[in-house]
Design an enzyme around this catalytic site. Structure first.
Site, PDB file in Angstrom:
ATOM      1  N   LYS A 129    -105.195 -14.656  49.183  1.00 45.69           N
ATOM      2  CA  LYS A 129    -105.394 -14.355  48.306  1.00 45.69           C
ATOM      3  C   LYS A 129    -105.965 -15.583  47.454  1.00 45.69           C
ATOM      4  O   LYS A 129    -104.960 -16.014  47.405  1.00 45.69           O
ATOM      5  CB  LYS A 129    -105.215 -13.394  47.227  1.00 45.69           C
ATOM      6  CG  LYS A 129    -106.028 -12.801  46.593  1.00 45.69           C
ATOM      7  CD  LYS A 129    -107.219 -11.988  47.072  1.00 45.69           C
ATOM      8  CE  LYS A 129    -107.976 -10.552  46.402  1.00 45.69           C
ATOM      9  NZ  LYS A 129    -108.178  -9.970  46.955  1.00 45.69           N
ATOM     10  N   ASP A 169    -113.676 -11.184  43.595  1.00 45.08           N
ATOM     11  CA  ASP A 169    -112.802 -10.476  43.475  1.00 45.08           C
ATOM     12  C   ASP A 169    -112.830 -10.711  41.620  1.00 45.08           C
ATOM     13  O   ASP A 169    -113.924 -10.472  41.350  1.00 45.08           O
ATOM     14  CB  ASP A 169    -111.107 -10.840  44.021  1.00 45.08           C
ATOM     15  CG  ASP A 169    -110.082  -9.723  43.678  1.00 45.08           C
ATOM     16  OD1 ASP A 169    -110.095  -8.924  44.921  1.00 45.08           O
ATOM     17  OD2 ASP A 169    -109.700  -9.531  42.801  1.00 45.08           O
TER      18      ASP A 169
END
Ligand code: GLU
Length: 448
Positions: A129, A169
């Site tokens: 991430k 995201d």
């Protein structure tokens, strides 16, 4: 929720002391470890080979400065991160988040979750991430572009279709992915489509990627309801958030016959008893980038509640699709008292541990994000497949693949929960099934 097994206490204590102050990361690790007691008792080799310690320590963590110039000519500095957590199953894969709350602890929690989520899809993707504390709110298109270009100017050297493949995201959608891809292509002089997912359809994106997280959450919910002979048809549903995940969760729920009556953003929530008008919601949120109150102003039977919690709206199915820890124990009690039957996390870790426990104790069907929202990253993996074969699939075919994958995710969770004596516990099932897949791959690859 189970208590942490004695065999794992020391591992969790180590995570706390090695990662001070990273509250969300601690929470994500604890939630997984709490499910693993019976697994390490049955398979002590995981402890002997230090699989848990290795899983909790990212393979690589990058932190870098992103300098850029705003429209007034002022130099701005942000901090960006990429945590390449685990590559036992495939290249690092996971989104980028642009939000002022982003710091290392958030990126690590998301990266850790991503390892297990990606494993649950059954596809060959590792976990990562990234993101930045950059706040896109109120920024012009040109500012967003300069920020993305500057970020990629550092990030590109760490990426590659066989190395690390970011996507979107919160705060990162198709526009940002376009600017990031353009800069990657310019710097590397390579049209390497598979280096980013969530691309536009004109340049290597996949059908259904935009809809995938929300659609997948609803496919999972439908599977879960089916175990009790129920379905979404005719159910009263609320979603939180009004971004990509929320809008397309609402769309699929409506297609399956549900009545979706509420959504929210950081300013408050909207209740529309006529059912959400998604074309209008999309216009307000995606095109005009306005607050949900603007939606309510244009609908005769909609009300906007400023600063309120959408969880106060009575419903049978609740889909938290906004952000971490948005639904706490008090909110869970309200939902339970008002008759909620199923909760599926479209966002990453939106329910606090308290809320999750209360839902489970009350017998509410509860799907953790790493299972329920895996459709987004799964469709990213389908985008990589299409890029690798220089192909592009139809909407129908891609959606069918997504649905099959979500049925598979549900089946894996349910089977692991049954095998470990906790039927219907999707938290345990998701954690155990995904852990076993990653841990076995790690054992096969040796100490690397
Ligand atoms: N950010 C999304 C997630 O939480 C998608 C990641 C991806 O597509 O790589 O899973």
């Amino acid at each position: 929720m189970e208590k942490l097994d004695d065999a794992l206490q020391e591992h969790y204590a180590t995570v706390l002391s090695r990662n001070p102050g990273e509250r969300e990361f601690h929470q994500a690790v604890l939630e997984v470890l709490e499910s693993l007691g019976p697994v390490v008792h049955k398979h002590p080799e995981y402890l002997h080979q230090a699989v848990i310690e290795r899983l909790c320590e990212p393979e690589r963590q990058l932190i870098f400065r992103v300098p850029w110039t705003d429209d007034q000519g002022r130099v701005q500095i942000n901090r960006a991160f990429r945590v390449e957590f685990n590559s036992a199953l495939g290249p690092y894969k996971g989104g980028l988040r642009f939000h002022p709350s982003v710091y290392l602890g958030i990126v690590k929690f998301l990266g850790f979750e991503q390892i297990f989520k990606n494993a649950l899809t059954g596809l060959p993707i590792g976990g990562a991430k990234g993101g930045s504390d950059f706040d896109p709110k109120g920024r012009s298109d040109a500012e967003i572009m300069r920020f993305c270009q500057s970020m990629m100017t550092e990030l590109y050297r760490h990426l590659g279709e066989y190395t690390d493949v970011p996507a979107g995201d919160i705060g990162v959608g198709q526009r940002e992915i376009g600017y990031l891809f353009g800069q990657y292509k310019r710097i590397t002089n390579r049209y390497e489509s598979g280096v980013l997912t969530g691309k536009g359809l004109a340049y290597g994106g996949s059908q259904v990627r935009t809809e995938a997280t929300g659609y997948g959450t609803v496919f999972f919910t439908e599977e879960m309801l089916a175990t009790r002979g129920e379905s979404l048809s005719g159910r009263r549903v609320i979603v939180s958030g009004s971004g990509n995940v929320a809008i397309y969760a609402a769309e699929k729920a409506i297609q399956l016959g549900a009545h979706v009556v509420a959504c929210s953003d950081s300013s408050g929530y909207v209740v529309d008893e006529d059912g959400l008008d998604l074309a209008l919601l999309r216009q307000v949120k995606e095109v005009d980038r306005q607050r949900v109150s603007v939606y309510a102003d244009q609908r005769p039977n909609a009300t906007f509640v400023e600063g309120g919690q959408v969880w106060d709206v009575p419903c049978e199915v609740a889909l938290p699709c906004a952000t971490q820890n948005e639904l706490d124990g008090a909110a869970a009690k309200v939902l339970i008292d008002q008759g909620v039957r199923a909760v599926a996390e479209g966002a990453n870790m939106p329910c606090t541990p308290d809320a999750t426990r209360l839902f489970q104790e009350a017998g509410v069907l509860f799907a953790p994000g790493k299972a329920a929202n895996a459709g987004g990253v799964a469709t990213s993996s389908l985008e990589m497949q299409q890029n690798a074969s220089r192909d592009s699939w139809s909407f129908e075919h891609t959606e069918q693949r997504l649905q099959e994958i979500m049925v598979g995710v549900h089946g894996r969770c349910a089977a692991a929960a049954d095998e470990y004596g906790q039927p219907g516990n999707y938290v345990a099932g998701a954690n155990i099934s995904s852990f076993l897949r990653v841990a076995d791959a790690m054992l096969s690859l040796g100490v690397v």
